[in-house]
Design a protein around this motif. Structure first.
Motif, short mmCIF file in Angstrom:
data_model
loop_
_atom_site.label_atom_id
_atom_site.label_comp_id
_atom_site.label_asym_id
_atom_site.label_seq_id
_atom_site.Cartn_x
_atom_site.Cartn_y
_atom_site.Cartn_z
N ASP A 277 -9.85 -23.25 7.96
CA ASP A 277 -8.72 -23.47 8.57
C ASP A 277 -9.41 -22.63 10.22
N GLU A 278 -10.17 -21.80 10.04
CA GLU A 278 -11.12 -20.34 11.00
C GLU A 278 -12.07 -21.80 11.11
N GLN B 74 -12.61 -24.38 11.72
CA GLN B 74 -12.02 -25.55 12.14
C GLN B 74 -13.08 -27.02 11.28
N VAL C 55 -11.48 -28.33 8.48
CA VAL C 55 -10.11 -28.91 7.08
C VAL C 55 -10.48 -30.28 6.43
N ILE D 5 -5.73 -28.78 1.85
CA ILE D 5 -4.95 -27.12 1.69
C ILE D 5 -6.19 -27.60 0.29
N ASN E 124 -9.32 -21.82 1.78
CA ASN E 124 -7.99 -22.34 2.72
C ASN E 124 -7.75 -21.36 4.40
N ILE E 125 -8.21 -20.46 4.10
CA ILE E 125 -8.39 -19.50 5.54
C ILE E 125 -9.54 -20.28 5.96
#
Ligand code: MN
Length: 196
Positions: free
Chosen positions: A44-45, A47, A49, A2, A40-41
């Motif tokens: 995650d979307e 994948q 991270v 993050i 950050n969005i």
């Protein structure tokens, strides 16, 4: 992973009169934060991270797209702001100085060429100083979110030539922006990047 907005090393008005507190507010607090929130969005979307930004920039450079644009802008703005200082080291020394002299003859000649690359830039993007595998240094103009990492160069220095970087302080005066940029560029950081 993050991401958080990196801590600014100086007060918002510390770069005045070269860059105003208002520009820092828009460029750093609002725009840079916007890119970080997007990443950050998107990480995650997508994948992704677990990957570092550098890896994603190289992996997605060819296809581009919203993830690449935002990740590269986070990387580029981190690089831009961390090299600025109200109390900069004003001249390069050591191995970096030797490399500049070898590739451009002198620091003055390097700055002259870099100034020209900024002033002649058409559109939005960044001007970079990078190092090639063979050790030589080169100046490149990269459109929009472009980054020399995608050409396997080692980035050393960046000048943000998007209008949001200078237009409030230097309306229609990009030339003054780059001339004053040297007053707040901390060569200590560039040396560290070079020696790293
Ligand atoms: Mn910018």
């Amino acid at each position: 992973m993050i991401l958080e907005l990196p801590i600014l090393r100086f007060g918002k008005n510390a770069l005045e009169p070269y860059i105003s507190a208002q520009t820092i507010e828009f460029h750093y607090d609002k725009l840079f934060r916007y890119y970080i929130n997007n990443v950050n969005i998107l990480l995650d979307e997508f994948q992704l991270v677990r990957f570092g930004l550098r890896t994603i920039i190289k992996k997605y450079a060819k296809q581009g797209g919203i993830l690449f644009y935002n990740v590269a802008q986070v990387w580029n703005h981190t690089f831009y702001f961390e090299q600025l200082s109200p109390t900069p080291k004003t001249m390069p020394e050591g191995n970096l100085l030797l490399a500049i002299n070898k590739s451009f003859d002198s620091v003055a000649e390097f700055k002259h060429k870099f100034d020209k690359a900024v002033i002649s830039f058409w559109g939005s993007g960044n001007v970079w100083l990078s190092q090639k595998d063979d050790g030589t240094l080169l100046i490149t103009q990269e459109l929009n979110e472009g980054n020399p990492l995608t050409k396997d160069y080692k980035p050393l220095l960046i000048c943000d030539v998007w209008e949001h970087a200078y237009y409030l302080d230097y309306p229609c005066r990009k030339t003054d922006y780059i001339y004053n940029f040297w007053n707040i560029l901390d060569w200590d950081i560039i040396e560290k990047r070079f020696d790293d």
